[in-house]
Scaffold this motif. Structure first.
Motif, PDB file in Angstrom:
ATOM      1  N   UNK A 266     -46.203 -43.960  23.790  1.00 29.94           N
ATOM      2  CA  UNK A 266     -45.817 -45.300  24.234  1.00 29.94           C
ATOM      3  C   UNK A 266     -44.922 -45.218  25.468  1.00 29.94           C
ATOM      4  N   UNK A 267     -43.935 -44.319  25.444  1.00 37.46           N
ATOM      5  CA  UNK A 267     -43.034 -44.161  26.591  1.00 37.46           C
ATOM      6  C   UNK A 267     -43.826 -43.726  27.827  1.00 37.46           C
ATOM      7  N   UNK A 268     -44.761 -42.787  27.652  1.00 37.86           N
ATOM      8  CA  UNK A 268     -45.585 -42.321  28.769  1.00 37.86           C
ATOM      9  C   UNK A 268     -46.448 -43.424  29.337  1.00 37.86           C
ATOM     10  N   UNK A 269     -47.055 -44.220  28.472  1.00 39.99           N
ATOM     11  CA  UNK A 269     -47.908 -45.318  28.927  1.00 39.99           C
ATOM     12  C   UNK A 269     -47.100 -46.343  29.709  1.00 39.99           C
ATOM     13  N   UNK A 270     -45.946 -46.727  29.171  1.00 38.86           N
ATOM     14  CA  UNK A 270     -45.111 -47.712  29.857  1.00 38.86           C
ATOM     15  C   UNK A 270     -44.614 -47.175  31.196  1.00 38.86           C
ATOM     16  N   UNK A 271     -44.240 -45.908  31.228  1.00 39.95           N
ATOM     17  CA  UNK A 271     -43.717 -45.300  32.446  1.00 39.95           C
ATOM     18  C   UNK A 271     -44.807 -45.214  33.523  1.00 39.95           C
TER      19      UNK A 271
ATOM     20  N   UNK B 193     -47.259 -47.179  33.812  1.00 42.26           N
ATOM     21  CA  UNK B 193     -47.594 -48.546  34.233  1.00 42.26           C
ATOM     22  C   UNK B 193     -46.564 -49.091  35.219  1.00 42.26           C
ATOM     23  N   UNK B 194     -45.527 -48.292  35.499  1.00 41.28           N
ATOM     24  CA  UNK B 194     -44.573 -48.701  36.520  1.00 41.28           C
ATOM     25  C   UNK B 194     -43.201 -49.115  36.014  1.00 41.28           C
ATOM     26  N   UNK B 195     -42.963 -49.068  34.715  1.00 39.32           N
ATOM     27  CA  UNK B 195     -41.640 -49.414  34.202  1.00 39.32           C
ATOM     28  C   UNK B 195     -40.668 -48.260  34.456  1.00 39.32           C
ATOM     29  N   UNK B 196     -39.432 -48.595  34.724  1.00 40.61           N
ATOM     30  CA  UNK B 196     -38.416 -47.558  34.899  1.00 40.61           C
ATOM     31  C   UNK B 196     -37.998 -47.048  33.529  1.00 40.61           C
ATOM     32  N   UNK B 197     -37.235 -45.954  33.517  1.00 36.84           N
ATOM     33  CA  UNK B 197     -36.769 -45.409  32.237  1.00 36.84           C
ATOM     34  C   UNK B 197     -35.887 -46.421  31.516  1.00 36.84           C
ATOM     35  N   UNK B 198     -35.091 -47.159  32.271  1.00 42.64           N
ATOM     36  CA  UNK B 198     -34.219 -48.173  31.668  1.00 42.64           C
ATOM     37  C   UNK B 198     -35.045 -49.292  31.034  1.00 42.64           C
ATOM     38  N   UNK B 199     -36.114 -49.726  31.725  1.00 42.06           N
ATOM     39  CA  UNK B 199     -36.976 -50.766  31.178  1.00 42.06           C
ATOM     40  C   UNK B 199     -37.729 -50.278  29.944  1.00 42.06           C
ATOM     41  N   UNK B 200     -38.149 -49.022  29.957  1.00 43.45           N
ATOM     42  CA  UNK B 200     -38.816 -48.444  28.778  1.00 43.45           C
ATOM     43  C   UNK B 200     -37.836 -48.458  27.600  1.00 43.45           C
ATOM     44  N   UNK B 201     -36.567 -48.099  27.856  1.00 39.97           N
ATOM     45  CA  UNK B 201     -35.536 -48.142  26.809  1.00 39.97           C
ATOM     46  C   UNK B 201     -35.357 -49.536  26.245  1.00 39.97           C
ATOM     47  N   UNK B 202     -35.427 -50.554  27.104  1.00 36.37           N
ATOM     48  CA  UNK B 202     -35.299 -51.944  26.641  1.00 36.37           C
ATOM     49  C   UNK B 202     -36.482 -52.344  25.771  1.00 36.37           C
ATOM     50  N   UNK B 203     -37.692 -51.903  26.145  1.00 35.32           N
ATOM     51  CA  UNK B 203     -38.875 -52.193  25.320  1.00 35.32           C
ATOM     52  C   UNK B 203     -38.723 -51.536  23.951  1.00 35.32           C
ATOM     53  N   UNK B 204     -38.230 -50.293  23.930  1.00 42.44           N
ATOM     54  CA  UNK B 204     -38.015 -49.592  22.665  1.00 42.44           C
ATOM     55  C   UNK B 204     -36.977 -50.326  21.825  1.00 42.44           C
ATOM     56  N   UNK B 205     -35.967 -50.895  22.468  1.00 44.66           N
ATOM     57  CA  UNK B 205     -34.962 -51.645  21.713  1.00 44.66           C
ATOM     58  C   UNK B 205     -35.595 -52.873  21.071  1.00 44.66           C
ATOM     59  N   UNK B 206     -36.483 -53.548  21.810  1.00 42.58           N
ATOM     60  CA  UNK B 206     -37.174 -54.712  21.249  1.00 42.58           C
ATOM     61  C   UNK B 206     -38.072 -54.319  20.077  1.00 42.58           C
TER      62      UNK B 206
ATOM     63  N   UNK C 239     -36.122 -39.919  29.068  1.00 47.19           N
ATOM     64  CA  UNK C 239     -36.464 -38.769  29.916  1.00 47.19           C
ATOM     65  C   UNK C 239     -36.955 -37.599  29.073  1.00 47.19           C
ATOM     66  N   UNK C 240     -36.311 -37.347  27.914  1.00 51.59           N
ATOM     67  CA  UNK C 240     -36.763 -36.269  27.028  1.00 51.59           C
ATOM     68  C   UNK C 240     -38.161 -36.553  26.497  1.00 51.59           C
ATOM     69  N   UNK C 241     -38.450 -37.818  26.211  1.00 51.19           N
ATOM     70  CA  UNK C 241     -39.775 -38.182  25.713  1.00 51.19           C
ATOM     71  C   UNK C 241     -40.845 -37.986  26.786  1.00 51.19           C
ATOM     72  N   UNK C 242     -40.457 -38.130  28.060  1.00 48.44           N
ATOM     73  CA  UNK C 242     -41.418 -38.029  29.150  1.00 48.44           C
ATOM     74  C   UNK C 242     -41.601 -36.600  29.650  1.00 48.44           C
TER      75      UNK C 242
END
Length: 194
Positions: free
Chosen positions: A97-102, A104-117, A129-132
């Motif tokens: 999921x992190x790789x797909x979002x990243x 697609x153009x999301x920053x690491x911070x935005x990926x973190x926000x999606x994970x929080x949701x 970053x560790x996930x990527x």
């Protein structure tokens, strides 16, 4: 010493209030579950002569941090804790999921926000970053792959032209193909164009 549920619950609550207490509890819980699972596995297969054979190190992600624990082993190497399969599947899913979002153009911070949701827990840029890391390894391997000396290339384009047909003018596409027989890599271009 045997503790009642109330005493055990009180101890767990006190320990979880410490710094990294919740992480410690998760690691202890995982290890305890795996040891219990191994005990049951060996009891069911007692006729085979299989026995406990220490531990091996393991890790997983949990609450935005890396959990470190010991994975129990058996003598014959047949025991595989079920809880690990669940954790591994969840970890792989998070990384995908992190790789797909990243990508697609999301920053690491935005990926973190999606994970929080999704998971209700904030994941830091370092966790993302560790996930990527696996994604970076794939890109690095692709960039350092061996290349052929020559590659055939075909360029296809079209030209739109006005055509008169039965008292009307229509636009039609005429396709043009250019074949480059050989192209040499490394800033040297040798081409035979047909």
């Amino acid at each position: 010493m045997v503790l009642t549920k109330e005493q055990l619950s009180e101890l767990i609550c006190k320990h979880s209030e410490r710094e990294n207490g919740l992480q410690d509890l998760l690691e202890i819980l995982l290890e305890s579950m795996m040891v219990s699972e191994r005990r049951e596995y060996l009891r069911e297969n007692s006729a085979s002569g299989n026995k406990c054979n220490g531990f091996r190190p393991g890790h997983s992600y949990g609450h935005g941090r890396t959990l470190t624990f010991r994975i129990p082993r058996d003598r014959y190497g047949n025991f595989h804790p079920r809880i690990l399969a669940i954790l591994r599947h969840q970890e792989d899913e998070c990384e995908r999921l992190a790789g797909t979002l990243y990508t697609k153009g999301l920053t690491q911070e935005q990926v973190g926000e999606v994970f929080q949701d999704i998971y209700g827990e904030h994941y830091s840029k370092a966790s993302i970053s560790r996930m990527l890391d696996y994604l970076r390894e794939d890109v690095s391997q692709w960039l350092t792959r061996s290349l052929e000396a020559y590659y055939p290339i075909v360029f296809i384009d079209c030209v739109h032209m006005k055509i008169h047909r039965k008292r009307s003018v229509e636009t039609e596409a005429f396709y043009v193909g250019t074949v480059v027989k050989r192209i040499k890599l490394h800033n040297e271009l040798i081409a035979n164009v047909i």
